[in-house]
Design an enzyme around this catalytic site. Structure first.
Site, PDB file in Angstrom:
ATOM      1  N   VAL A 175       0.724  -1.078  -0.113  1.00 33.05           N
ATOM      2  CA  VAL A 175      -0.008  -0.092   0.065  1.00 33.05           C
ATOM      3  C   VAL A 175       1.028   1.224  -0.079  1.00 33.05           C
ATOM      4  O   VAL A 175       1.877   1.453   0.834  1.00 33.05           O
ATOM      5  CB  VAL A 175      -1.010  -0.042   1.254  1.00 33.05           C
ATOM      6  CG1 VAL A 175      -1.650   1.187   1.511  1.00 33.05           C
ATOM      7  CG2 VAL A 175      -1.874  -1.018   1.157  1.00 33.05           C
ATOM      8  N   CYS A 176       0.812   2.252  -1.172  1.00 30.90           N
ATOM      9  CA  CYS A 176       1.180   3.314  -1.027  1.00 30.90           C
ATOM     10  C   CYS A 176       0.387   4.627  -0.477  1.00 30.90           C
ATOM     11  O   CYS A 176      -0.314   5.082  -1.102  1.00 30.90           O
ATOM     12  CB  CYS A 176       1.558   3.688  -2.518  1.00 30.90           C
ATOM     13  SG  CYS A 176       2.898   5.213  -2.951  1.00 30.90           S
ATOM     14  N   LEU A 177       0.850   4.563   0.942  1.00 30.87           N
ATOM     15  CA  LEU A 177      -0.294   5.738   1.577  1.00 30.87           C
ATOM     16  C   LEU A 177       0.653   6.539   2.553  1.00 30.87           C
ATOM     17  O   LEU A 177       1.424   6.034   3.230  1.00 30.87           O
ATOM     18  CB  LEU A 177      -1.222   4.698   2.387  1.00 30.87           C
ATOM     19  CG  LEU A 177      -2.133   5.814   3.305  1.00 30.87           C
ATOM     20  CD1 LEU A 177      -2.959   6.573   2.599  1.00 30.87           C
ATOM     21  CD2 LEU A 177      -3.146   4.672   4.170  1.00 30.87           C
TER      22      LEU A 177
END
Length: 152
Positions: free
Chosen positions: A88-90
């Protein structure tokens, strides 16, 4: 062995049980409170509606000072999720982490990202491109993931 991280995770779990956010569920494994399984249901009135997306959350003894590693088990076609390993790119998990965040906040942020992707910071460049240039094809690919999410 009770450590600050483990005590905090137990508190997070109790909070999730008492006041669960809509469309989110998570629990630690029976054998290791540092390893969690989560589920995010695709929000209504979005292209993700009806999806059942499973994730893993892996914590270290440095939690809550360090964020968990969150990965989708279910394949999700989305600009901010790595299609290969489910990462997840958060920003919340990378640069903006704070000990005030808990498991519910992490999962709620990911659920929100489903509806409101950031194509300018893509983990999946193909999904980002389709999201910006060909929404019909993007929605078709997402719908395939939603249907496949029922099989896992």
């Amino acid at each position: 062995m009770s450590t600050p991280a483990r005590r905090r995770l137990i508190r997070d779990f109790k909070k999730l049980q008492q006041d669960p956010p809509a469309g989110i569920s998570a629990a630690p494994s029976e054998t290791d409170v540092l390893k969690w399984t989560g589920v995010i249901f695709g929000p209504e009135d979005t292209v993700f509606e009806g999806g059942v997306f499973k994730l893993t959350l892996t914590f270290t003894e440095e939690y809550p000072n360090k964020p968990p590693v969150v990965k989708f088990v279910t394949k999700v076609f989305h600009p901010n999720f790595y299609y290969g390993d489910g990462g997840v790119c958060l920003d919340l998990l990378q640069n903006s982490w704070s000990p005030i965040y808990d498991v519910a906040a992490v999962l709620t942020s990911i659920q929100s990202l489903l509806c409101d992707p950031n194509p300018n910071s893509p983990a999946n460049s193909e999904a980002a491109r389709l999201y910006m240039e060909n929404r019909r094809e993007y929605n078709k690919r997402v719908q395939q993931c939603v249907e496949e999410s029922w099989e896992i």
